[in-house]
Design a protein around this motif. Structure first.
Motif, PDB file in Angstrom:
ATOM      1  N   GLY A 106      25.364  40.713  69.040  1.00  0.00           N
ATOM      2  CA  GLY A 106      24.392  39.680  68.755  1.00  0.00           C
ATOM      3  C   GLY A 106      22.916  40.465  68.990  1.00  0.00           C
ATOM      4  N   PHE A 107      22.880  41.089  70.080  1.00  0.00           N
ATOM      5  CA  PHE A 107      21.633  41.637  70.256  1.00  0.00           C
ATOM      6  C   PHE A 107      21.119  42.817  69.062  1.00  0.00           C
ATOM      7  CE2 PHE A 107      19.343  45.260  72.259  1.00  0.00           C
ATOM      8  CZ  PHE A 107      18.060  44.685  72.733  1.00  0.00           C
ATOM      9  N   LEU A 108      22.032  43.457  68.585  1.00  0.00           N
ATOM     10  CA  LEU A 108      22.023  44.531  67.584  1.00  0.00           C
ATOM     11  C   LEU A 108      21.441  43.613  66.380  1.00  0.00           C
ATOM     12  CD1 LEU A 108      24.544  47.055  68.445  1.00  0.00           C
ATOM     13  CD2 LEU A 108      22.140  47.241  68.866  1.00  0.00           C
ATOM     14  N   ALA A 109      22.323  42.641  66.152  1.00  0.00           N
ATOM     15  CA  ALA A 109      22.238  42.099  64.808  1.00  0.00           C
ATOM     16  C   ALA A 109      20.802  41.389  65.062  1.00  0.00           C
ATOM     17  CB  ALA A 109      23.088  40.937  64.629  1.00  0.00           C
ATOM     18  N   LYS A 110      20.399  40.957  65.956  1.00  0.00           N
ATOM     19  CA  LYS A 110      18.919  40.437  65.955  1.00  0.00           C
ATOM     20  C   LYS A 110      17.994  41.504  65.755  1.00  0.00           C
ATOM     21  CE  LYS A 110      15.592  39.317  69.403  1.00  0.00           C
ATOM     22  NZ  LYS A 110      14.970  40.588  69.586  1.00  0.00           N
ATOM     23  N   GLY A 111      17.993  42.598  66.271  1.00  0.00           N
ATOM     24  CA  GLY A 111      17.104  43.586  66.198  1.00  0.00           C
ATOM     25  C   GLY A 111      16.923  44.073  64.672  1.00  0.00           C
ATOM     26  N   ILE A 112      17.998  44.251  64.002  1.00  0.00           N
ATOM     27  CA  ILE A 112      18.221  44.655  62.681  1.00  0.00           C
ATOM     28  C   ILE A 112      17.732  43.686  61.708  1.00  0.00           C
ATOM     29  CG2 ILE A 112      19.942  45.048  60.637  1.00  0.00           C
ATOM     30  CD1 ILE A 112      21.539  46.176  62.970  1.00  0.00           C
ATOM     31  N   ILE A 113      17.860  42.450  62.051  1.00  0.00           N
ATOM     32  CA  ILE A 113      17.318  41.245  60.980  1.00  0.00           C
ATOM     33  C   ILE A 113      15.841  41.174  61.316  1.00  0.00           C
ATOM     34  CG2 ILE A 113      17.183  38.539  60.979  1.00  0.00           C
ATOM     35  CD1 ILE A 113      20.305  38.751  61.725  1.00  0.00           C
ATOM     36  N   GLN A 114      15.352  41.371  62.685  1.00  0.00           N
ATOM     37  CA  GLN A 114      13.932  41.327  62.979  1.00  0.00           C
ATOM     38  C   GLN A 114      13.217  42.714  62.096  1.00  0.00           C
ATOM     39  OE1 GLN A 114      13.133  41.537  67.336  1.00  0.00           O
ATOM     40  NE2 GLN A 114      11.086  41.283  66.760  1.00  0.00           N
ATOM     41  N   PHE A 115      13.887  43.651  62.044  1.00  0.00           N
ATOM     42  CA  PHE A 115      13.250  44.774  61.511  1.00  0.00           C
ATOM     43  C   PHE A 115      13.154  44.493  60.018  1.00  0.00           C
ATOM     44  CE2 PHE A 115      14.246  48.639  58.790  1.00  0.00           C
ATOM     45  CZ  PHE A 115      12.936  49.372  59.457  1.00  0.00           C
ATOM     46  N   PHE A 116      14.025  44.058  59.246  1.00  0.00           N
ATOM     47  CA  PHE A 116      14.067  43.665  57.831  1.00  0.00           C
ATOM     48  C   PHE A 116      12.940  42.603  57.445  1.00  0.00           C
ATOM     49  CE2 PHE A 116      18.038  46.003  57.922  1.00  0.00           C
ATOM     50  CZ  PHE A 116      17.790  47.024  56.565  1.00  0.00           C
ATOM     51  N   ILE A 117      13.084  41.725  58.475  1.00  0.00           N
ATOM     52  CA  ILE A 117      11.943  40.439  58.414  1.00  0.00           C
ATOM     53  C   ILE A 117      10.530  41.055  58.210  1.00  0.00           C
ATOM     54  CG2 ILE A 117      11.068  38.377  59.070  1.00  0.00           C
ATOM     55  CD1 ILE A 117      14.020  37.598  59.485  1.00  0.00           C
ATOM     56  N   GLU A 118      10.422  41.606  59.386  1.00  0.00           N
ATOM     57  CA  GLU A 118       8.879  42.336  59.562  1.00  0.00           C
ATOM     58  C   GLU A 118       8.532  43.368  58.640  1.00  0.00           C
ATOM     59  OE1 GLU A 118       8.770  44.048  63.559  1.00  0.00           O
ATOM     60  OE2 GLU A 118       8.750  41.954  64.445  1.00  0.00           O
ATOM     61  N   ARG A 119       9.665  44.150  57.941  1.00  0.00           N
ATOM     62  CA  ARG A 119       9.261  45.047  57.054  1.00  0.00           C
ATOM     63  C   ARG A 119       8.949  44.283  55.486  1.00  0.00           C
ATOM     64  NH1 ARG A 119      13.946  49.403  55.009  1.00  0.00           N
ATOM     65  NH2 ARG A 119      13.042  49.543  53.019  1.00  0.00           N
ATOM     66  N   SER A 120       9.482  43.313  55.348  1.00  0.00           N
ATOM     67  CA  SER A 120       9.446  42.374  54.147  1.00  0.00           C
ATOM     68  C   SER A 120       8.073  41.580  54.255  1.00  0.00           C
ATOM     69  CB  SER A 120      10.533  41.365  53.865  1.00  0.00           C
ATOM     70  OG  SER A 120      10.741  40.494  54.635  1.00  0.00           O
ATOM     71  N   LEU A 121       7.601  41.298  55.397  1.00  0.00           N
ATOM     72  CA  LEU A 121       6.309  40.633  55.504  1.00  0.00           C
ATOM     73  C   LEU A 121       5.018  41.390  55.534  1.00  0.00           C
ATOM     74  CD1 LEU A 121       7.530  37.977  58.136  1.00  0.00           C
ATOM     75  CD2 LEU A 121       6.966  37.726  55.881  1.00  0.00           C
ATOM     76  N   GLY A 122       5.190  42.914  55.693  1.00  0.00           N
ATOM     77  CA  GLY A 122       4.064  43.695  55.607  1.00  0.00           C
ATOM     78  C   GLY A 122       4.105  44.560  56.700  1.00  0.00           C
TER      79      GLY A 122
END
Length: 72
Positions: free
Chosen positions: A56-72
Motif C-alpha cells: 500500500g505504501f509503495l502503491a501510494k508513492g507510485i500513484i502520487q508520482f504519476f499524478i504529480e507528473r501529469s499535473l505539471g
C-alpha cells in the motif's frame, strides 16, 4: 543548487526513512514470532498484513508520482 532540489531531497529521505522503519518492524516481528512459538497460520497472517502495508505504501508513492507528473 541544493535549494532548488530541497523538496525532492526531502521526499526521497522521507521515503527512505519509512522503508528503514518497515525493515525494523519486520525484524522485530520476526524476533517476537520466533520467541513466542507462533503457529504457522499465525505467522502467515502477520507477514501478510505487513506485506500488504508495504505494498500500500509503495502503491501510494507510485500513484502520487504519476499524478504529480501529469499535473505539471
Amino acid at each position: 543548487m541544493l535549494s532548488e532540489h530541497y523538496e525532492l531531497i526531502e521526499s526521497l529521505m522521507t521515503n527512505f526513512a519509512i522503508a528503514i522503519l518497515f525493515l525494523l518492524i519486520g525484524l522485530a516481528i520476526q524476533d517476537v514470532l520466533k520467541k513466542g512459538n507462533v503457529p504457522p497460520i499465525g505467522r502467515f497472517a502477520v507477514w501478510l498484513v505487513l506485506f500488504l502495508g508495504m505494498v500500500g505504501f509503495l502503491a501510494k508513492g507510485i500513484i502520487q508520482f504519476f499524478i504529480e507528473r501529469s499535473l505539471g
